[in-house]
Scaffold this active site. Structure first.
Site, PDB file in Angstrom:
ATOM      1  N   HIS A  70       0.801  -1.161   0.039  1.00 43.42           N
ATOM      2  CA  HIS A  70       0.087   0.046  -0.006  1.00 43.42           C
ATOM      3  C   HIS A  70       1.078   1.215   0.188  1.00 43.42           C
ATOM      4  O   HIS A  70       0.819   1.909   0.989  1.00 43.42           O
ATOM      5  CB  HIS A  70      -0.861   0.039   1.309  1.00 43.42           C
ATOM      6  CG  HIS A  70      -1.894  -1.168   1.164  1.00 43.42           C
ATOM      7  ND1 HIS A  70      -1.388  -2.471   1.466  1.00 43.42           N
ATOM      8  CD2 HIS A  70      -2.992  -1.255   1.210  1.00 43.42           C
ATOM      9  CE1 HIS A  70      -2.383  -3.298   1.664  1.00 43.42           C
ATOM     10  NE2 HIS A  70      -3.538  -2.530   1.315  1.00 43.42           N
ATOM     11  N   GLU A  82      -9.091  -5.064  -5.034  1.00 44.63           N
ATOM     12  CA  GLU A  82      -7.924  -5.889  -4.317  1.00 44.63           C
ATOM     13  C   GLU A  82      -8.298  -7.300  -4.490  1.00 44.63           C
ATOM     14  O   GLU A  82      -7.392  -8.324  -4.719  1.00 44.63           O
ATOM     15  CB  GLU A  82      -7.809  -5.758  -2.729  1.00 44.63           C
ATOM     16  CG  GLU A  82      -7.013  -4.429  -2.580  1.00 44.63           C
ATOM     17  CD  GLU A  82      -6.786  -3.938  -1.036  1.00 44.63           C
ATOM     18  OE1 GLU A  82      -6.077  -3.410  -0.589  1.00 44.63           O
ATOM     19  OE2 GLU A  82      -7.683  -4.864  -0.273  1.00 44.63           O
TER      20      GLU A  82
HETATM   21  C1  DHB Z   1      -7.834  -0.498   5.290  1.00 43.33           C
HETATM   22  C2  DHB Z   1      -6.683  -0.593   4.374  1.00 43.33           C
HETATM   23  C3  DHB Z   1      -6.685  -1.591   3.739  1.00 43.33           C
HETATM   24  O1  DHB Z   1      -5.429  -1.658   2.963  1.00 43.33           O
HETATM   25  C4  DHB Z   1      -7.816  -2.475   3.536  1.00 43.33           C
HETATM   26  O2  DHB Z   1      -7.470  -3.353   2.379  1.00 43.33           O
HETATM   27  C5  DHB Z   1      -8.865  -2.395   4.127  1.00 43.33           C
HETATM   28  C6  DHB Z   1      -8.863  -1.404   4.972  1.00 43.33           C
HETATM   29  C7  DHB Z   1      -8.129   0.584   6.144  1.00 43.33           C
HETATM   30  O3  DHB Z   1      -7.214   1.561   6.215  1.00 43.33           O
HETATM   31  O4  DHB Z   1      -8.932   0.553   6.985  1.00 43.33           O
HETATM   32 FE    FE Z   2      -5.499  -3.241   1.270  1.00 41.85          FE
END
Ligand code: DHB
Ligand code: FE
Length: 284
Positions: free
Chosen positions: A59, A244
């Site tokens: 990310h 995703e």
């Molecule tokens: C969040 C981040 C992510 O990478 C994900 O897949 C789901 C939730 C979050 O920041 O809440």
């Molecule tokens: Fe994620």
């Protein structure tokens, strides 16, 4: 010869990692979520893999807007938990399997999938949260994950991202690569991320239970058809980060063509502002 015997699919919400790290798993908000992984932790103990091939997305942690590999195979011997802004998670360093990873890189690249080779990478919640959910927190006196892990990063953050069909066919190439490795290793392949969630904009918090469960049904029963679904369907129906889920098609594509045995299926809302989905499939 190495063999893929099972696949695991799970969401990777960072708040789940925080709940584990802060000792909140028994709290009423979190208890139903973690209850869904009790079976999975026992299954991991009863069916221990020699290696996990873990498909996840970074990310903008190890990579940034400066360099965005579509598919990256990590060939190093270890990967540190990343600092995502509040310090690294208190989880073990991830040990790699450089020999199998290099073999897979060789085989898959010669099989026409142009992977990026990564020799240094910190791993973020996309990889560490699934490990925590499936393995629990390792004991202080044996602070390590149960087996080596090959991280495989997919770009699902910056468009253009790979198609479901490309991911599904890549999974098949990965299975061919594993089967041509000359050591008798039991390999599990994991697909992570999803399910429906949107983290920003007017639709933030979007959850689509019906779509998520139809996705799980089709992933089990007809992944070749599911692979044809265009990105816009994911984004419209499952939210911007729902994309995703295309990564799950890599793990599913690596399974045999026979119908898999569904060992476990779990779906829960909410975890933070997302839905959580989880499957364990075994090759038959
Ligand atoms: C969040 C981040 C992510 O990478 C994900 O897949 C789901 C939730 C979050 O920041 O809440
Ligand atoms: Fe994620």
């Amino acid at each position: 010869m190495a063999k893929i015997t099972a696949s695991v699919f799970t969401s990777h919400v960072p708040a789940i990692g925080a709940a584990i790290d802060l000792g909140k798993t028994a709290e009423p908000y979190w208890q139903p979520l973690f209850a869904g992984y009790e079976f999975s932790k026992q299954w991991m103990k009863d069916n221990p893999p020699d290696v996990i091939f873990l498909v996840f997305n970074d990310h903008a942690t190890a990579f940034s807007q400066e360099m965005i590999p579509t598919f990256a195979i990590a060939c190093a011997d270890q990967f540190k938990p990343a600092d995502e802004g509040w310090g690294p998670r208190p989880v073990p360093v991830v040990k790699g399997h450089p020999d199998l990873a290099s073999h897979i890189a060789q085989s898959v690249i010669q099989d026409d999938f142009d992977l990026t080779i990564v020799n240094k990478m910190d791993v973020d919640h996309g990889l560490t949260v699934p490990l925590s959910l499936m393995c629990g927190q390792p004991a202080a006196d044996k602070f390590e994950w149960p087996c080596p892990v090959i991280p495989f990063a997919v770009n699902v953050v910056q468009y253009p991202v790979p198609s479901g069909r490309r991911c599904y066919n890549l999974g098949k190439a990965i299975a061919r690569a594993v089967e041509s490795y000359d050591q008798p290793l039991n390999v599990h392949i994991w697909g992570t991320g999803g399910m429906s969630h949107q983290l920003q904009g007017p639709r933030a918090g979007l959850i689509n239970r019906e779509w998520d469960n139809a996705f799980l049904d089709q992933l089990i029963a007809d992944p070749a058809e599911l692979a044809g679904r265009p990105h816009i369907d994911y984004v419209r129906e499952a939210g911007s980060e729902g994309i995703e889920l295309v990564m799950w098609l890599i793990a599913r594509g690596a399974m045999s063509d026979q119908p898999p045995k569904v060992r476990h299926r779990f779906y829960h809302v909410p975890a933070s502002n997302t839905a959580v989905g989880h499957l364990i499939l075994e090759n038959t």
